[in-house]
Design a protein around this motif. Structure first.
Motif, short mmCIF file in Angstrom:
data_model
loop_
_atom_site.label_atom_id
_atom_site.label_comp_id
_atom_site.label_asym_id
_atom_site.label_seq_id
_atom_site.Cartn_x
_atom_site.Cartn_y
_atom_site.Cartn_z
N SER A 106 -37.42 -89.82 -46.05
CA SER A 106 -36.68 -90.17 -44.83
C SER A 106 -36.73 -91.66 -44.55
N LYS A 107 -37.69 -92.35 -45.16
CA LYS A 107 -37.81 -93.80 -45.02
C LYS A 107 -37.48 -94.49 -46.34
N LEU A 108 -36.63 -93.85 -47.12
CA LEU A 108 -36.30 -94.32 -48.47
C LEU A 108 -37.56 -94.24 -49.33
N PRO A 109 -37.63 -94.93 -50.48
CA PRO A 109 -38.78 -94.76 -51.36
C PRO A 109 -40.05 -95.31 -50.72
N ASN A 110 -40.78 -94.46 -50.01
CA ASN A 110 -41.94 -94.89 -49.22
C ASN A 110 -43.13 -94.02 -49.61
N TYR A 111 -44.01 -94.54 -50.46
CA TYR A 111 -45.10 -93.74 -51.01
C TYR A 111 -46.39 -94.54 -51.03
N SER A 112 -47.51 -93.83 -50.86
CA SER A 112 -48.82 -94.39 -51.16
C SER A 112 -49.73 -93.23 -51.52
N GLY A 113 -50.75 -93.49 -52.32
CA GLY A 113 -51.67 -92.44 -52.73
C GLY A 113 -52.37 -91.81 -51.54
N LYS A 114 -52.81 -92.63 -50.60
CA LYS A 114 -53.50 -92.12 -49.41
C LYS A 114 -52.56 -91.26 -48.57
N TYR A 115 -51.32 -91.71 -48.43
CA TYR A 115 -50.33 -90.93 -47.67
C TYR A 115 -50.13 -89.57 -48.31
N ASP A 116 -50.02 -89.54 -49.63
CA ASP A 116 -49.77 -88.30 -50.33
C ASP A 116 -50.90 -87.30 -50.11
N GLY A 165 -50.41 -108.70 -64.98
CA GLY A 165 -51.76 -109.23 -65.10
C GLY A 165 -52.68 -108.86 -63.95
N GLU A 166 -52.26 -107.97 -63.08
CA GLU A 166 -53.08 -107.55 -61.95
C GLU A 166 -54.02 -106.43 -62.39
N LEU A 167 -55.23 -106.40 -61.80
CA LEU A 167 -56.22 -105.38 -62.12
C LEU A 167 -56.47 -104.53 -60.87
N ARG A 168 -55.54 -103.67 -60.55
CA ARG A 168 -55.64 -102.88 -59.33
C ARG A 168 -54.80 -101.62 -59.47
N LEU A 169 -55.04 -100.66 -58.58
CA LEU A 169 -54.30 -99.40 -58.60
C LEU A 169 -53.19 -99.37 -57.57
N SER A 170 -53.17 -100.33 -56.67
CA SER A 170 -52.08 -100.49 -55.70
C SER A 170 -51.83 -99.23 -54.86
N ASN A 171 -52.90 -98.47 -54.57
CA ASN A 171 -52.78 -97.27 -53.72
C ASN A 171 -51.76 -96.29 -54.30
N PHE A 172 -51.81 -96.13 -55.61
CA PHE A 172 -50.80 -95.35 -56.33
C PHE A 172 -51.45 -94.14 -56.99
N LEU A 173 -50.96 -92.94 -56.71
CA LEU A 173 -51.41 -91.72 -57.39
C LEU A 173 -52.93 -91.58 -57.42
N LEU A 174 -53.59 -91.80 -56.31
CA LEU A 174 -55.05 -91.87 -56.29
C LEU A 174 -55.71 -90.58 -56.74
N TRP A 175 -55.22 -89.45 -56.31
CA TRP A 175 -55.79 -88.17 -56.74
C TRP A 175 -55.50 -87.94 -58.22
N GLN A 176 -54.28 -88.21 -58.61
CA GLN A 176 -53.83 -87.89 -59.97
C GLN A 176 -54.46 -88.79 -61.03
N LEU A 177 -55.06 -89.91 -60.64
CA LEU A 177 -55.61 -90.85 -61.62
C LEU A 177 -57.06 -90.56 -61.99
N ALA A 178 -57.59 -89.39 -61.64
CA ALA A 178 -59.00 -89.09 -61.86
C ALA A 178 -59.44 -89.31 -63.30
#
Length: 216
Positions: A106-116, A165-178
């Motif tokens: 509803s807010k266009l492509p609006n995603y974060s791992g924590k939100y999910d 070159g960034e070393l981060r997960l960017s709040n992306f797929l946090l559960w799925q990245l186990a």
């Protein structure tokens, strides 16, 4: 080959700045590697490709950049995807591929791992309150069914590629990245091409995946 590859699209603006161009040109340049990556995944039998292009955290950026990104995404949906489909439709059709969006559409492509994860918890809580499930039903499998990535038969990625070159997960797929394999490349997203993708896949193929166990 990994069955599911996730990619964090990063540093479009940095690439434009490097060439002395406005940040918007970097975002526009990011469409080309997107088309190429989708086509390669189809050709090589990679079943799922998940891309992080705009997260809920990106709303904190300047209004000018957010407005441009929203306009670009809208134009991509209206015309860019039509062009992309013309290029890769035979691949999509042959492999039985489909496109799904995750997050708050509803807010266009609006995603974060924590939100999910929080959204999944709310859904489970409502079902428990309504008597649809009981406490004993709540486990990892149930939570995964409530996550946005349940729209695919392979919800958890095998490989995550972080560009720029960034070393981060960017709040992306946090559960799925186990148990995911991580790959970090110096290539900025607009410069990410077949060569860089092959290097990431080669790195993945050299690893032994443990999934928390020990070698027998």
């Amino acid at each position: 080959m990994p069955r599911h590859v996730a990619v964090i699209i990063d540093c479009n603006g940095r690439r434009a700045c490097h060439w002395g161009l406005p940040g918007s040109s970097g975002h526009e340049a990011g469409i080309r590697p997107l088309r190429e990556l989708v086509e390669l995944c189809g050709k090589w039998g990679i079943k799922v490709l998940t891309l992080l292009a705009f997260s809920s955290g990106n709303w904190s950026r300047s209004k000018e950049e957010v407005d441009f990104l929203m306009d670009l995404l809208e134009r991509l949906l209206q015309s860019g995807l039509e062009i992309m489909f013309e290029l890769i439709y035979p691949v999509l059709n042959r492999e039985g591929m489909r496109i799904s969006t995750i997050g708050d559409s509803s807010k266009l492509p609006n995603y974060s791992g924590k939100y999910d994860i929080s959204r999944a918890c709310k859904s489970i809580a409502h079902k428990a309150k309504d008597g649809i499930i009981c406490l004993e039903d709540i486990d990892e499998k149930l939570i995964e069914k409530e996550l946005s990535t349940s729209c695919t038969e392979v919800p958890c990625p095998d490989l995550l590629i972080q560009t720029g070159g960034e070393l981060r997960l960017s709040n992306f797929l946090l559960w799925q990245l186990a148990y995911i394999e991580l790959y970090f490349t110096q290539a900025l997203w607009p410069d990410f091409r077949k060569t860089e993708f092959v290097e990431a896949l080669h790195s993945f193929q050299q690893r032994k995946r443990w999934y928390g166990s020990r070698d027998s």
